[in-house]
Design a protein around this motif. Structure first.
Motif, PDB file in Angstrom:
ATOM      1  N   PRO A  73       0.931  -1.493   0.094  1.00  0.00           N
ATOM      2  CA  PRO A  73       0.078   0.177   0.089  1.00  0.00           C
ATOM      3  C   PRO A  73       0.797   1.282  -0.138  1.00  0.00           C
ATOM      4  N   TYR A  74       2.039   1.127   0.452  1.00  0.00           N
ATOM      5  CA  TYR A  74       2.957   2.317   0.439  1.00  0.00           C
ATOM      6  C   TYR A  74       4.310   2.175   0.200  1.00  0.00           C
ATOM      7  N   ASP A  75       4.930   3.269  -0.241  1.00  0.00           N
ATOM      8  CA  ASP A  75       6.379   2.941  -0.625  1.00  0.00           C
ATOM      9  C   ASP A  75       7.204   2.488   0.844  1.00  0.00           C
ATOM     10  N   PRO A  76       8.113   1.596   0.903  1.00  0.00           N
ATOM     11  CA  PRO A  76       8.426   1.039   1.795  1.00  0.00           C
ATOM     12  C   PRO A  76       9.476   1.703   2.573  1.00  0.00           C
ATOM     13  N   ASP A 101       5.465   2.345   6.657  1.00  0.00           N
ATOM     14  CA  ASP A 101       4.466   1.179   6.817  1.00  0.00           C
ATOM     15  C   ASP A 101       4.804  -0.057   6.905  1.00  0.00           C
ATOM     16  N   VAL A 102       4.884  -0.807   7.880  1.00  0.00           N
ATOM     17  CA  VAL A 102       5.377  -2.073   8.419  1.00  0.00           C
ATOM     18  C   VAL A 102       4.871  -3.024   7.424  1.00  0.00           C
ATOM     19  N   ILE A 106       7.288  -5.281   4.914  1.00  0.00           N
ATOM     20  CA  ILE A 106       7.353  -6.743   5.069  1.00  0.00           C
ATOM     21  C   ILE A 106       7.179  -7.389   3.444  1.00  0.00           C
ATOM     22  N   ILE A 107       6.390  -7.016   2.740  1.00  0.00           N
ATOM     23  CA  ILE A 107       6.180  -7.302   1.412  1.00  0.00           C
ATOM     24  C   ILE A 107       7.313  -7.387   0.512  1.00  0.00           C
ATOM     25  N   PRO A 261      14.803  -3.023   3.686  1.00  0.00           N
ATOM     26  CA  PRO A 261      13.377  -3.637   4.334  1.00  0.00           C
ATOM     27  C   PRO A 261      13.902  -4.860   4.504  1.00  0.00           C
ATOM     28  N   GLU A 262      14.777  -5.241   5.277  1.00  0.00           N
ATOM     29  CA  GLU A 262      15.158  -7.005   5.541  1.00  0.00           C
ATOM     30  C   GLU A 262      14.392  -7.201   6.715  1.00  0.00           C
TER      31      GLU A 262
END
Length: 315
Positions: A73-76, A101-102, A106-107, A261-262
């Motif tokens: 839904p958002y830019d990580p 956004d968590v 995660i995605i 985002p690891e």
């Protein structure tokens, strides 16, 4: 998959009879034998509910990773003033300390964790196949030297050695991958060596050598089809272990660095904030589900493809 192929072909009338001109099984015979074993294993695999569950879980994560730019839904990496928002509303899994956004992180983290783990296992397995096969087939001083080198790497626990290597070459995702490859190939080498030793003493290998097959042909034709099943099983189980090790290095600050985002890094960011439980809990659950999926698939493959590999893994 370790079947005395030459004996079977002889019973089916496709190997030389006594007194006839000796010939080795053709490439078509070997492919037909391997295809048959794959079909048998496939039928047994899909009858296991746990295996199907593992495939579904892993498939969902892979689909999420492939279509991450459209699903998230958002830019990580996008920061917002809405820091530490709890799960719900516009942020289903909340936001972290920088307002990111968590769920989106995660995605996108699937695209890092799973591919890098597969690369680690592929490279370490290739090294193990070469070193283990040469050591077992050559024997003598070659085996002794290669196994003592392997023992040096096995002297320390894998996490400790990986930390030492990663700290020596510097923190970073690529350096963490190199460190894990260095600690991943020795256990696999031991397994490959044990498998090759068990195959080397079988009658069809002896018959192939007596018929004049070269060492390279024996390794490829006689050992290859009988090794592939066991190696694939072990590799599937190894992927889950390498995901955990990669996450552990990132958690300790030796792997992925901000703002990557690891998953391991995300758990580390939230571990010290107990009242903001969602920051670490959801990435941890992501690691758990992916590792569980690979373990379910690997365990079922072990039972259906090669039950004997359980003993080799334990050794």
């Amino acid at each position: 998959m370790s079947v005395p192929l030459l004996s079977r072909l002889s019973r089916e009338g496709r190997a030389p009879a006594v007194g006839s001109e000796p010939t080795l099984p053709s490439a078509e015979d070997l492919r037909a034998h391997l295809d048959k074993q794959v079909r048998i294993a496939g039928r047994g695999f899909w009858k296991q509910p746990l295996a199907v569950a593992g495939v579904i879980i892993l498939g969902l994560w892979l689909v999420a990773g492939v279509f991450a730019p459209w699903i998230a839904p958002y830019d990580p990496l996008a920061q917002d003033a809405a820091r530490f928002l709890p799960p719900g509303g516009d942020h289903l899994m909340g936001t972290d300390s920088l307002g990111r956004d968590v769920l989106s992180r995660i995605i996108h983290g699937v695209r890092i964790t799973v591919p890098y783990a597969v690369i680690i296992v592929a490279v370490s397995t290739a090294i193990a196949l070469v070193v283990g096969s040469i050591a077992a087939y050559a024997g003598g001083w070659v085996d002794e030297v290669l196994m003592r080198i392997t023992d040096i790497f096995l002297a320390l626990p894998s996490i400790v050695l990986a930390m030492i290597v990663a700290a020596a070459i510097g923190p970073g995702l690529e350096n963490a991958v190199i460190a894990i490859i260095i600690v991943a190939w020795p256990p696999m080498t031991r397994i490959v060596r044990s498998l090759v030793l068990s195959i080397r003493s079988r009658d069809y290998v002896t018959a192939s050598r007596l018929l004049g097959a070269s060492s390279s042909r024996t390794l490829v034709v006689d050992f290859g089809p009988n090794l592939i099943g066991s190696v694939v099983v072990v590799a599937m189980i190894e992927i889950s272990q390498r995901i955990l090790l990669l996450a552990a290095l990132s958690f300790l600050g030796l792997g992925a660095q901000e703002p990557t985002p690891e998953w391991g890094r995300m758990v580390s960011d939230g571990a010290a904030i107990l009242d903001r439980w969602w920051v670490a809990t959801f990435p941890g659950l992501a690691i758990l589900t992916v590792v569980l999926a690979f373990n379910l698939i690997g365990d079922t493959l072990r039972d259906t493809v090669d039950p004997q590999v359980s003993k080799q893994v334990k050794e």
